[in-house]
Design a protein around this motif. Structure first.
Motif, PDB file in Angstrom:
ATOM      1  N   ARG A  94       1.197   6.455   4.193  1.00 57.29           N
ATOM      2  CA  ARG A  94      -0.182   6.037   4.518  1.00 57.29           C
ATOM      3  C   ARG A  94      -0.856   7.067   5.429  1.00 57.29           C
ATOM      4  N   ASP A 126      -8.228  -1.343  -6.548  1.00 56.87           N
ATOM      5  CA  ASP A 126      -8.890  -0.484  -5.553  1.00 56.87           C
ATOM      6  C   ASP A 126     -10.363  -0.224  -5.881  1.00 56.87           C
ATOM      7  N   ARG A 178      -2.679   9.809   3.695  1.00 58.23           N
ATOM      8  CA  ARG A 178      -3.758   9.432   2.747  1.00 58.23           C
ATOM      9  C   ARG A 178      -5.047   9.131   3.514  1.00 58.23           C
ATOM     10  N   VAL A 189      -2.773  -3.438   8.626  1.00 57.65           N
ATOM     11  CA  VAL A 189      -2.225  -3.246   7.274  1.00 57.65           C
ATOM     12  C   VAL A 189      -0.853  -3.901   7.093  1.00 57.65           C
ATOM     13  N   TYR A 230      -8.471   7.232   3.456  1.00 58.93           N
ATOM     14  CA  TYR A 230      -9.320   6.218   2.827  1.00 58.93           C
ATOM     15  C   TYR A 230     -10.752   6.413   3.316  1.00 58.93           C
ATOM     16  N   GLU A 231     -11.647   5.744   2.715  1.00 59.72           N
ATOM     17  CA  GLU A 231     -13.042   5.776   3.149  1.00 59.72           C
ATOM     18  C   GLU A 231     -13.484   4.359   3.512  1.00 59.72           C
ATOM     19  N   PRO A 232     -13.626   3.994   4.777  1.00 60.43           N
ATOM     20  CA  PRO A 232     -13.469   4.836   5.968  1.00 60.43           C
ATOM     21  C   PRO A 232     -11.996   5.099   6.287  1.00 60.43           C
ATOM     22  N   LYS A 266       1.976   2.357  -6.817  1.00 59.23           N
ATOM     23  CA  LYS A 266       1.425   1.549  -7.923  1.00 59.23           C
ATOM     24  C   LYS A 266       0.600   2.401  -8.891  1.00 59.23           C
ATOM     25  N   TYR A 319      -9.782  -4.971   5.694  1.00 53.98           N
ATOM     26  CA  TYR A 319      -9.720  -4.530   4.299  1.00 53.98           C
ATOM     27  C   TYR A 319      -8.553  -5.153   3.517  1.00 53.98           C
ATOM     28  N   TYR A 371      -4.289   1.169  13.174  1.00 50.72           N
ATOM     29  CA  TYR A 371      -4.702   0.301  12.063  1.00 50.72           C
ATOM     30  C   TYR A 371      -3.498  -0.192  11.245  1.00 50.72           C
ATOM     31  N   THR A 394       0.842  -1.200   0.000  1.00 44.07           N
ATOM     32  CA  THR A 394       0.000   0.000   0.000  1.00 44.07           C
ATOM     33  C   THR A 394       0.879   1.253   0.000  1.00 44.07           C
ATOM     34  N   ASN A 395       0.514   2.208  -0.808  1.00 47.68           N
ATOM     35  CA  ASN A 395       1.260   3.473  -0.943  1.00 47.68           C
ATOM     36  C   ASN A 395       2.668   3.315  -1.512  1.00 47.68           C
TER      37      ASN A 395
HETATM   38  N1  LIG Z   1     -11.054   1.720  -1.264  1.00 49.00           N
HETATM   39  C1  LIG Z   1     -11.584   1.313  -0.112  1.00 49.00           C
HETATM   40  O1  LIG Z   1     -12.779   1.068  -0.025  1.00 49.00           O
HETATM   41  C2  LIG Z   1     -10.690   1.174   1.101  1.00 49.00           C
HETATM   42  C3  LIG Z   1     -11.235   1.341   2.341  1.00 49.00           C
HETATM   43  C4  LIG Z   1     -10.414   1.208   3.423  1.00 49.00           C
HETATM   44  C5  LIG Z   1      -9.071   0.890   3.252  1.00 49.00           C
HETATM   45  N2  LIG Z   1      -8.578   0.728   2.036  1.00 49.00           N
HETATM   46  C6  LIG Z   1      -7.135   0.377   1.906  1.00 49.00           C
HETATM   47  O2  LIG Z   1      -6.712   0.350   0.573  1.00 49.00           O
HETATM   48  C7  LIG Z   1      -5.450  -0.278   0.601  1.00 49.00           C
HETATM   49  C8  LIG Z   1      -5.095  -0.808  -0.767  1.00 49.00           C
HETATM   50  O3  LIG Z   1      -5.019   0.238  -1.692  1.00 49.00           O
HETATM   51  P1  LIG Z   1      -3.633   0.984  -1.988  1.00 49.00           P
HETATM   52  O4  LIG Z   1      -2.657  -0.068  -2.347  1.00 49.00           O
HETATM   53  O5  LIG Z   1      -3.983   1.895  -3.112  1.00 49.00           O
HETATM   54  O6  LIG Z   1      -3.236   1.727  -0.740  1.00 49.00           O
HETATM   55  C9  LIG Z   1      -5.534  -1.341   1.657  1.00 49.00           C
HETATM   56  O7  LIG Z   1      -4.379  -1.271   2.478  1.00 49.00           O
HETATM   57  C10 LIG Z   1      -6.804  -0.992   2.438  1.00 49.00           C
HETATM   58  O8  LIG Z   1      -6.584  -0.936   3.843  1.00 49.00           O
HETATM   59  C11 LIG Z   1      -9.356   0.865   0.959  1.00 49.00           C
END
Ligand SMILES: NC(=O)c1ccc[n+]([C@@H]2O[C@H](COP(=O)(O)O)[C@@H](O)[C@H]2O)c1
Ligand SMILES: Nc1ncnc2c1ncn2[C@@H]1O[C@H](COP(=O)(O)OP(=O)(O)O)[C@@H](O)[C@H]1O
Length: 292
Positions: free
Chosen positions: A178, A85, A181, A196, A183-185, A65, A104, A191, A61-62
């Motif tokens: 991270r 995503d 950034r 993660v 996210y929703e939620p 990509k 998640y 966390y 994550t982050n």
């Molecule tokens: N897009 C969503 O609904 C959502 C919600 C909560 C966390 N995330 C996070 O997205 C991450 C994966 O995306 P990235 O690799 O873009 O960070 C995961 O680590 C996850 O915890 C996504």
């Protein structure tokens, strides 16, 4: 797909190719899924009417990509992106652990069947856009970039990759990025360390059994370095797989692509010094079905 070659989001994909629960599949590439009962289920990707090239960009994550995928898309002709995503299930369907953390960072949090459907639909009409057919054929081999944090842990995709990349960054840098950034939620306190990062380590370990080549990329390098390295690598792979490197459509003077593109190699590192036009050459011409 956006007219200017923007990121192909699910909504836009649906605008181009209406998504169905399952697409009509006439298989060219075989994937395998293990069902809960342990049986192996075969998954066929539709045979594209023309040759295609599928790039996987996985990673932490982050790790960068999405940034790398978008940067590559600017330089690769006829290139679409599918982002994992976009396939997260709604919050109401996400499990919680004993600490109340929403789970998640596991495959179960994603609607992977829907994502596979999007991939299959792209395969049915690779590089499809509203542009005139003549223009389409001049663009070269349709390229699909699939980017996401859990790509190489998902067996049904194993057979699809023409080239696989995996972005890594150290723990501290990952935690720092991270934290900026939302996210929703949003991530609750604890966390990252409580869910993660442990899940990332687990998935990295599971990748030890992978049999095909994955190119690991240091995500702390500059965006320019990363796109330049991957672009050169993709170009070489296309040459290898097709036995020839083809028609560069020069922007000026009919020079060779490297002369023309201002990709200067210094100590083995290619730097992209110009804008997008530096890369505007057709990587490979389409081949007829009989050549696939
Ligand atoms: N897009 C969503 O609904 C959502 C919600 C909560 C966390 N995330 C996070 O997205 C991450 C994966 O995306 P990235 O690799 O873009 O960070 C995961 O680590 C996850 O915890 C996504
Ligand atoms: N090569 C890089 N060097 C430094 N920061 C980067 C780089 N690539 C991306 N970033 C930054 O890291 C964050 C996450 O990038 P993003 O591409 O969304 O990662 P991912 O898709 O892997 O979650 C963003 O703030 C982005 O600007």
């Amino acid at each position: 797909m956006k007219a200017g070659g923007g990121l192909l989001r699910l909504g836009e994909l649906q605008a181009v190719v209406p998504l169905r629960p399952t697409c009509v599949l006439f298989g060219a590439r075989l994937g395998r899924t293990q069902t809960r009962s342990g049986n192996i289920k075969k998954t066929w990707f539709p045979k594209p009417i023309m040759k295609t090239f599928v790039i996987g960009i996985g990673g932490v994550t982050n790790g960068g990509k999405t940034t790398l995928a978008k940067n590559l898309q600017k330089h690769l002709p006829n290139c679409s992106i599918i982002s994992q995503d976009d396939f997260f299930k709604p919050e109401s369907e996400i499990d919680k652990d004993e600490n109340g953390f929403l789970q998640y960072d596991v495959l179960e949090a994603l609607n992977m069947e829907k994502m596979m459907s999007a991939v299959s639909c792209w395969m049915e009409k690779p590089g499809h856009s509203a542009g005139p057919a003549a223009l389409e054929s001049a663009k070269g081999v349709p390229i699909l970039i699939i980017e996401g944090f859990l790509l190489f842990n998902y067996k049904p995709l194993d057979s699809i990759w023409n080239r696989s990349y995996f972005l890594t960054i150290p723990y501290e840098e990952c935690k720092r990025r991270r934290s900026t950034r939302v996210y929703e939620p949003p991530d609750p306190p604890g966390y990252f360390d409580g869910h993660v990062w442990p899940m990332y380590l687990k998935h990295r370990q599971a990748m030890d059994t992978i049999t095909w080549e994955i190119v690991y990329l240091d995500g702390t390098r500059s965006e320019e370095d990363l796109v330049s390295q991957v672009y050169e690598d993709v170009k070489q792979e296309l040459e290898k797989q097709n036995g020839k490197y083809c028609s560069f459509k020069p922007d000026g003077g009919g020079k060779s692509n490297l002369e023309n593109s201002s990709l200067h190699s210094k100590n083995g590192v290619h730097k992209c010094q110009h804008g997008e036009t530096a890369f505007t050459h057709s990587l490979l011409e389409n081949k007829s079905e009989s050549e696939i």
